[in-house]
Design a protein around this motif. Structure first.
Motif, PDB file in Angstrom:
ATOM      1  N   GLU A   1      45.166  45.018  29.425  1.00 34.42           N
ATOM      2  CA  GLU A   1      44.990  45.917  30.582  1.00 34.42           C
ATOM      3  C   GLU A   1      43.836  46.888  30.355  1.00 34.42           C
ATOM      4  O   GLU A   1      43.199  47.346  31.294  1.00 34.42           O
ATOM      5  CB  GLU A   1      46.267  46.724  30.813  1.00 34.42           C
ATOM      6  N   THR A   2      43.605  47.199  29.076  1.00 30.72           N
ATOM      7  CA  THR A   2      42.579  48.192  28.746  1.00 30.72           C
ATOM      8  C   THR A   2      41.193  47.563  28.614  1.00 30.72           C
ATOM      9  O   THR A   2      40.215  48.258  28.370  1.00 30.72           O
ATOM     10  CB  THR A   2      42.930  48.881  27.419  1.00 30.72           C
ATOM     11  N   ASP A   3      41.123  46.209  28.755  1.00 28.03           N
ATOM     12  CA  ASP A   3      39.840  45.532  28.544  1.00 28.03           C
ATOM     13  C   ASP A   3      38.838  45.942  29.622  1.00 28.03           C
ATOM     14  O   ASP A   3      39.151  45.891  30.812  1.00 28.03           O
ATOM     15  CB  ASP A   3      40.048  44.010  28.561  1.00 28.03           C
ATOM     16  N   ASP A   4      37.636  46.337  29.185  1.00 27.98           N
ATOM     17  CA  ASP A   4      36.646  46.811  30.158  1.00 27.98           C
ATOM     18  C   ASP A   4      36.042  45.679  30.986  1.00 27.98           C
ATOM     19  O   ASP A   4      35.359  45.933  31.964  1.00 27.98           O
ATOM     20  CB  ASP A   4      35.544  47.640  29.468  1.00 27.98           C
ATOM     21  N   LEU A   5      36.327  44.414  30.597  1.00 26.84           N
ATOM     22  CA  LEU A   5      35.794  43.276  31.368  1.00 26.84           C
ATOM     23  C   LEU A   5      36.367  43.275  32.793  1.00 26.84           C
ATOM     24  O   LEU A   5      35.715  42.823  33.736  1.00 26.84           O
ATOM     25  CB  LEU A   5      36.129  41.960  30.654  1.00 26.84           C
TER      26      LEU A   5
ATOM     27  N   VAL B   1      32.101  33.781  28.277  1.00 27.04           N
ATOM     28  CA  VAL B   1      32.145  34.347  29.624  1.00 27.04           C
ATOM     29  C   VAL B   1      30.885  35.183  29.842  1.00 27.04           C
ATOM     30  O   VAL B   1      30.505  35.969  28.979  1.00 27.04           O
ATOM     31  CB  VAL B   1      33.407  35.223  29.813  1.00 27.04           C
ATOM     32  N   THR B   2      30.222  34.965  30.953  1.00 23.12           N
ATOM     33  CA  THR B   2      29.077  35.791  31.341  1.00 23.12           C
ATOM     34  C   THR B   2      29.565  36.887  32.274  1.00 23.12           C
ATOM     35  O   THR B   2      30.365  36.616  33.166  1.00 23.12           O
ATOM     36  CB  THR B   2      28.036  34.932  32.088  1.00 23.12           C
ATOM     37  N   TYR B   3      29.124  38.108  32.042  1.00 21.91           N
ATOM     38  CA  TYR B   3      29.539  39.166  32.961  1.00 21.91           C
ATOM     39  C   TYR B   3      28.384  40.117  33.228  1.00 21.91           C
ATOM     40  O   TYR B   3      27.419  40.190  32.457  1.00 21.91           O
ATOM     41  CB  TYR B   3      30.771  39.916  32.452  1.00 21.91           C
ATOM     42  N   TYR B   4      28.494  40.809  34.320  1.00 17.99           N
ATOM     43  CA  TYR B   4      27.458  41.759  34.721  1.00 17.99           C
ATOM     44  C   TYR B   4      28.034  43.159  34.698  1.00 17.99           C
ATOM     45  O   TYR B   4      29.046  43.431  35.355  1.00 17.99           O
ATOM     46  CB  TYR B   4      26.939  41.414  36.123  1.00 17.99           C
ATOM     47  N   GLU B   5      27.369  44.027  33.929  1.00 22.53           N
ATOM     48  CA  GLU B   5      27.823  45.412  33.847  1.00 22.53           C
ATOM     49  C   GLU B   5      27.417  46.127  35.133  1.00 22.53           C
ATOM     50  O   GLU B   5      26.366  45.827  35.707  1.00 22.53           O
ATOM     51  CB  GLU B   5      27.191  46.092  32.627  1.00 22.53           C
ATOM     52  N   ASN B   6      28.264  47.057  35.538  1.00 22.03           N
ATOM     53  CA  ASN B   6      28.078  47.736  36.817  1.00 22.03           C
ATOM     54  C   ASN B   6      27.000  48.820  36.737  1.00 22.03           C
ATOM     55  O   ASN B   6      27.245  50.002  36.958  1.00 22.03           O
ATOM     56  CB  ASN B   6      29.408  48.356  37.253  1.00 22.03           C
TER      57      ASN B   6
END
Lengths: 136, 136
Positions: free
Chosen positions: A58-62, A108-113
């Motif tokens: 739940e605490t994962d910043d992803l 996993v590829t992700y985009y930071e806000n």
């Protein structure tokens, strides 16, 4: 007339006998096929879709990231509903559970806000079942 | 000494450049494979084990029978966890649901709780999914 009644009765008895003799083995054959279908399912790992979001704390910043992909990963698992542990009559004996596991690594590829969004990649792992077995 | 330091720096820079140049496409290749595994799952009927007892009404007298078999039947169903509806990036788009159904007929043998137990057979039906589709 007597002769005709007699023939009718004999024919009737023969047809009834044939009928029951044929229908039961026919049903038995149907049941055999049903059990074969169950046995063909066996007890082996099957591909399952696991949502990446379900693998995060739940605490994962992803979770807060703008967007990440793939959103799911295909993992081999022992699944009770996709398996059959039982005998030749179709009686269930035990459950299909993992007897051997290994870690499956995926990216996993992700985009930071941020503005503009910054692209990152993260390597993650989840459990894959490499063998299943019937446990009574 | 100056020459050696220079060569080391050049080699270092080349290795770093190669490293980042190689690692990102490598990760992209890993992700492509991951998405391919998801897409291979597709959205099609898969064999599921359905327990006969789960198909009976609570009032069904078959529950009280001494013994019946097969206790399960293999039925093709559209199963969300065995399917993937999404794009080439692994983004999920919709759910895999049944678009075509038919009744599957099967036979169950059971023994009535008499002395001696009497054997009977009953023909039952359940829904089978013959086609699935991604519904957004």
């Amino acid at each position: 007339m007597m002769m005709q009644t007699c023939i009718c009765m004999v024919v009737g008895v023969v047809l009834l006998t044939l009928g029951s003799a044929v229908s039961l083995p026919a049903n038995n054959h149907i049941i055999e096929n049903q059990v074969k279908e169950l046995q063909d399912m066996g007890c082996k790992p099957v591909m399952q879709k696991v949502l990446v979001v379900d693998l995060l704390d739940e605490t994962d910043d992803l979770i807060e990231m703008l967007y990440f992909y793939p959103q799911a990963v295909a993992v081999r698992r022992c699944v009770e509903d996709c398996s059959f542990c039982g005998n030749n009559h179709g009686k269930i004996k035990g459950r299909c559970v993992a007897s051997s596991r290994e870690e499956k690594t995926f990216v996993v590829t992700y985009y930071e806000n941020t503005s503009p969004p910054t692209k990152h990649q993260r390597t993650m792992t989840t459990v894959e079942h490499t063998q299943c077995g019937c446990r009574t």
